[in-house]
Design a protein around this motif. Structure first.
Motif, PDB file in Angstrom:
ATOM      1  N   LYS A 145       0.510  -0.844  -0.210  1.00  0.00           N
ATOM      2  CA  LYS A 145       0.020   0.370  -0.124  1.00  0.00           C
ATOM      3  C   LYS A 145       1.263   1.009  -0.434  1.00  0.00           C
ATOM      4  O   LYS A 145       0.696   1.844  -0.241  1.00  0.00           O
ATOM      5  N   TYR A 146       2.178   1.341   0.204  1.00  0.00           N
ATOM      6  CA  TYR A 146       3.362   2.498   0.556  1.00  0.00           C
ATOM      7  C   TYR A 146       4.689   2.038  -0.481  1.00  0.00           C
ATOM      8  O   TYR A 146       4.885   3.153  -0.900  1.00  0.00           O
ATOM      9  N   SER A 171      -3.215  -9.632  -1.609  1.00  0.00           N
ATOM     10  CA  SER A 171      -4.034  -9.370  -1.226  1.00  0.00           C
ATOM     11  C   SER A 171      -5.377 -11.046  -0.862  1.00  0.00           C
ATOM     12  O   SER A 171      -5.940 -10.767   0.388  1.00  0.00           O
ATOM     13  N   ARG A 224      -3.306   0.868  -3.290  1.00  0.00           N
ATOM     14  CA  ARG A 224      -4.706   0.670  -2.396  1.00  0.00           C
ATOM     15  C   ARG A 224      -6.063   0.022  -2.894  1.00  0.00           C
ATOM     16  O   ARG A 224      -5.800   1.070  -2.986  1.00  0.00           O
TER      17      ARG A 224
END
Length: 231
Positions: A145-146, A171, A224
């Protein structure tokens, strides 16, 4: 006591493992944590697991403990309409361990592992290695996500569908095709190469590449993702 040390790294799959480790081979992490793969999990298996977690919650010593267990199970496993938190991998494993729904929780017990646990609880591992694996998977799901981890797993050129399938594998959730493509393109994460991939079984797909300049444009370069609502 045995102390286990683990190092999380992304590597290429080459062969079946070093020669000095006979029998070593690559395995998918969902062999060990099957409840984390919600892409093609059978609804009946999920329902059975939820029922057994509910039964464990009801066996708590008093009403306050029962409420706490019910809330914990609902939050961790996305029950009663609650959202699924893909990062809570370790917390889910620990709850299953406490509920004795994984084989490791039965080690040292005077009775064998119940067949139902063996069927739904995934492949066991030595020591507390499955707990370590759960921690690693949760950390990886957070990192994508980052950081551009997702793109580090791709070939230099890829289609958006290939990118989506990789994101879903990480995921453990199904993603909405158009929403995923819109998210990737709006964030400026990829760019077209001018070439196409013809081996799609249908209309050729555009080949994309990670737009490396984005690392200089913003400090957090991740994706995200929002899971598609389940059928």
């Amino acid at each position: 006591r045995v102390l286990s040390l683990a190092y999380l790294a992304l590597v290429r799959e080459v062969g079946d493992g070093p020669a000095e480790w006979p029998g070593a081979r690559w395995r998918g992490w969902y062999d060990f944590l099957p409840w984390e793969d919600r892409r093609a999990a059978r609804p009946t298996d999920r329902s059975i697991l939820a029922d057994r977690l509910a039964a464990w919650a009801r066996r708590a010593a008093d009403s306050a403990a029962r409420r706490a267990r019910v809330d914990r199970v609902g939050l961790l496993f996305g029950l009663d309409g609650r959202p699924w938190d893909e990062e809570a991998v370790l917390e889910r494993y620990e709850a299953l361990f406490e509920a004795r729904l994984v084989s490791e929780a039965w080690r040292g017990a005077p009775v064998p592992v119940p067949e139902a646990v063996s069927e739904l609880g995934g492949r066991p591992m030595a020591g507390d290695h499955r707990r370590i694996l759960a921690c690693a998977l949760g950390r990886l799901r957070t990192t994508i996500k980052y950081r551009p981890v997702l793109f580090e797993l791709m070939a230099p050129h890829f289609t958006l569908l290939q990118l989506q399938r990789t994101a879903e594998a990480l995921s453990g959730a199904r993603l909405h095709k158009q929403n995923f493509r819109r998210l990737v393109e709006q964030q400026g994460l990829v760019e077209e190469t001018g070439e196409v991939f013809a081996e799609t079984g249908g209309r050729p797909a555009k080949l994309m590449r990670f737009r490396s300049e984005i690392r200089r444009e913003r400090p957090s370069v991740g994706l995200r993702m929002r899971a598609r609502p389940e059928d």
